[in-house]
Scaffold this active site. Structure first.
Site, PDB file in Angstrom:
ATOM      1  N   ARG A 198       0.868  -1.169   0.000  1.00 22.30           N
ATOM      2  CA  ARG A 198       0.000   0.000   0.000  1.00 22.30           C
ATOM      3  C   ARG A 198       0.907   1.221   0.000  1.00 22.30           C
ATOM      4  NH1 ARG A 198       2.615   1.836   3.680  1.00 22.30           N
ATOM      5  NH2 ARG A 198       1.121   3.535   3.695  1.00 22.30           N
ATOM      6  N   GLY A 199       0.267   2.370  -0.216  1.00 21.60           N
ATOM      7  CA  GLY A 199       1.055   3.598  -0.395  1.00 21.60           C
ATOM      8  C   GLY A 199       1.073   3.939  -1.881  1.00 21.60           C
ATOM      9  N   ALA A 200       0.730   5.164  -2.230  1.00 21.17           N
ATOM     10  CA  ALA A 200       0.527   5.509  -3.641  1.00 21.17           C
ATOM     11  C   ALA A 200       1.674   5.103  -4.559  1.00 21.17           C
ATOM     12  CB  ALA A 200       0.240   7.010  -3.743  1.00 21.17           C
ATOM     13  N   ARG A 224      -7.699  -0.425  -6.528  1.00 25.02           N
ATOM     14  CA  ARG A 224      -8.021   0.633  -5.554  1.00 25.02           C
ATOM     15  C   ARG A 224      -8.247   1.924  -6.352  1.00 25.02           C
ATOM     16  NH1 ARG A 224      -4.208   1.168  -0.449  1.00 25.02           N
ATOM     17  NH2 ARG A 224      -6.027   2.249   0.402  1.00 25.02           N
ATOM     18  N   GLN A 241      -1.637   2.432  10.085  1.00 28.10           N
ATOM     19  CA  GLN A 241      -0.391   2.435   9.307  1.00 28.10           C
ATOM     20  C   GLN A 241       0.722   3.187  10.052  1.00 28.10           C
ATOM     21  OE1 GLN A 241      -3.419   2.869   7.911  1.00 28.10           O
ATOM     22  NE2 GLN A 241      -3.411   2.599   5.689  1.00 28.10           N
ATOM     23  N   ASP A 283      -1.988  10.680  -1.821  1.00 30.65           N
ATOM     24  CA  ASP A 283      -2.384   9.686  -2.825  1.00 30.65           C
ATOM     25  C   ASP A 283      -2.804  10.324  -4.131  1.00 30.65           C
ATOM     26  OD1 ASP A 283      -3.082   8.756   0.078  1.00 30.65           O
ATOM     27  OD2 ASP A 283      -2.629   6.963  -1.089  1.00 30.65           O
ATOM     28  N   ASN A 329      -5.313  12.518   1.000  1.00 26.63           N
ATOM     29  CA  ASN A 329      -4.452  11.660   1.809  1.00 26.63           C
ATOM     30  C   ASN A 329      -5.298  10.886   2.799  1.00 26.63           C
ATOM     31  OD1 ASN A 329      -1.703  10.822   2.353  1.00 26.63           O
ATOM     32  ND2 ASN A 329      -1.887  11.886   4.310  1.00 26.63           N
ATOM     33  N   LYS A 330      -4.622  10.044   3.597  1.00 28.47           N
ATOM     34  CA  LYS A 330      -5.327   9.201   4.541  1.00 28.47           C
ATOM     35  C   LYS A 330      -6.306   9.987   5.408  1.00 28.47           C
ATOM     36  CE  LYS A 330      -4.990   5.738   4.702  1.00 28.47           C
ATOM     37  NZ  LYS A 330      -5.846   4.968   3.802  1.00 28.47           N
TER      38      LYS A 330
HETATM   39  C1  LIG Z   1       3.646   7.912  -0.084  1.00 33.95           C
HETATM   40  S1  LIG Z   1       1.966   7.731  -0.344  1.00 33.95           S
HETATM   41  C2  LIG Z   1       1.450   7.244   1.246  1.00 33.95           C
HETATM   42  C3  LIG Z   1      -0.026   7.411   1.434  1.00 33.95           C
HETATM   43  O1  LIG Z   1      -0.734   6.206   1.105  1.00 33.95           O
HETATM   44  C4  LIG Z   1      -1.465   5.817   2.249  1.00 33.95           C
HETATM   45  O2  LIG Z   1      -2.684   5.226   1.938  1.00 33.95           O
HETATM   46  P1  LIG Z   1      -2.821   3.607   2.047  1.00 33.95           P
HETATM   47  O3  LIG Z   1      -2.000   3.157   3.207  1.00 33.95           O
HETATM   48  O4  LIG Z   1      -4.310   3.422   2.220  1.00 33.95           O
HETATM   49  O5  LIG Z   1      -2.316   3.094   0.719  1.00 33.95           O
HETATM   50  C5  LIG Z   1      -1.676   7.091   3.014  1.00 33.95           C
HETATM   51  O6  LIG Z   1      -2.676   7.893   2.436  1.00 33.95           O
HETATM   52  C6  LIG Z   1      -0.319   7.698   2.868  1.00 33.95           C
HETATM   53  O7  LIG Z   1      -0.215   9.038   3.164  1.00 33.95           O
END
Ligand SMILES: CSC[C@H]1O[C@H](OP(=O)(O)O)[C@H](O)[C@@H]1O
Length: 364
Positions: A53-55, A90, A203, A244, A254-255
């Protein structure tokens, strides 16, 4: 980054030259488990279930997923099927579409016999580009931290608040929000990080704290609702978060919870920075609140918690009454007016269309 003395990235091509290795982030911080992706379906599942996960990492995983697909079926129809499968994994991080479009632009013009090699080569390039970009983000963010350090009494820590995980686990390596933190720490600056736990999937508590601990960066895990109090008491020098998707005019998705943190920062005069690679910019939209699709995830992510028992067992328990409905919005949008600056590979930019278009004319 290093884990117990060994260098790891979040995703990599295995020595067999075709399968893909990835850290299973659902198992951290209690277990360090490596997953092996052998098909496009496995890559899509890894994105959907947040094994990765993570963009930026979602983009890199999709790129390798397309390479796995082409290895199995290099026909136009096979590539289209893989594109549709992966793009649906996603909805919010624009990096997923950016990477898949980059892959298909490289693959489709080629004769079928050459497509697999091109796909793997391009996927590796996308991964390496992410690492290089994040190093640049680190350098530009480091300058911000050094400026704050110069304004504080010698020996005082620079207190940085971050939300969710925008660390090396959210990218191929280095991270976006954490890249400046790692560089500042490694340069000997006295850094302390307030780590938002980041409900519901934690996270921050599970991934950012794990990362910082392995790198030796002093940090404190806090409940998500603590940041405003800390800012009111001058305990936060700056906030750095990931994202994201950023719109052409600087709105930041973002989250969930990021917007509330930005409001508290604005109210207390705390600089609020967003670190991002340019593939996270969506130049096709300029109204984040109205145009960015906000993923809604399963109720159990809110209704349950998973952890390690005192005798070492991993268990999941329910924390919400069985009859209570649950809403689980995974992201929110922070308007550009609440963002101090966007830390990109081409410098720290004002969150507006002119600055983004000027820095990335090839994308705007
Ligand atoms: C470097 S992008 C990280 C970004 O992605 C996370 O979302 P997820 O864990 O649901 O993929 C979160 O928004 C982070 O800030």
């Amino acid at each position: 980054m290093k884990v117990d003395g060994r260098h790891f990235r979040s995703i990599w091509l295995e020595p067999d030259g075709w399968s893909v290795g990835a850290i299973d982030q659902r198992r951290l911080p209690h277990e360090f488990v490596i997953a092996r992706l052998e098909t496009a379906d496995a890559a899509a599942d890894a994105i959907r279930t947040m094994l990765v996960r993570g963009a930026p990492l979602i983009g890199a995983t999709a790129a390798y997923g397309m390479a796995l697909a082409v290895r199995d079926d290099c026909s136009d129809a096979g590539i289209d099927r893989a594109y549709q499968l992966l793009i649906a994994a996603r909805p919010t991080a624009i990096n997923l579409k950016w990477a898949l479009d980059k892959m298909t632009r490289a693959i489709m013009p080629a004769p079928p016999s050459e497509r697999a090699l091109i796909a793997y080569t391009r996927a590796a390039e996308i991964a390496e580009q992410d690492v290089a970009i994040n190093r640049e983000i680190g350098q530009h963010g480091l300058a911000l931290i050094e400026a704050i350090a110069a304004s504080k009494p010698p020996g005082d820590a620079i207190n940085i608040l971050t939300h969710c995980n925008a660390g090396w686990l959210a990218t191929v390596d280095w991270g976006t929000a954490t890249a400046p933190i790692y560089l500042a720490h490694d340069r000997g600056l006295k850094i302390h990080v307030w780590v938002d736990e980041t409900r519901p999937r934690n996270q921050g508590a599970s991934l950012t704290a794990w990362e910082l601990g392995h790198h030796g960066v002093p940090h404190t895990v806090i409940a998500d609702n603590t940041g405003g109090h800390l800012m009111q008491h001058a305990m936060v020098d700056l906030a750095i978060v990931g994202t994201d998707r950023v719109t052409a005019n600087g709105d930041v998705c973002n989250k969930i919870g990021t917007y509330l943190k930005a409001l508290a920062a604005h109210d207390n005069g705390v600089p609020f920075y967003v670190a991002l690679p340019s593939p996270t910019i969506d130049f096709s939209i300029d109204d984040g609140i109205g145009q960015i699709p906000i993923e809604q995830r399963a109720a159990d992510e809110v209704a349950t918690m998973t952890g390690r028992t005192a005798d070492g067992r991993i268990e999941t328990v329910r924390v919400v009454p069985a009859g209570s409905p649950v809403a689980n919005y995974a992201f929110d949008v922070t308007p550009a007016r609440l963002v101090t600056g966007l830390i990109t590979e081409r410098g720290v930019l004002r969150p507006d269309r002119a600055a983004l278009a000027s820095a990335f004319p090839d994308r705007a």
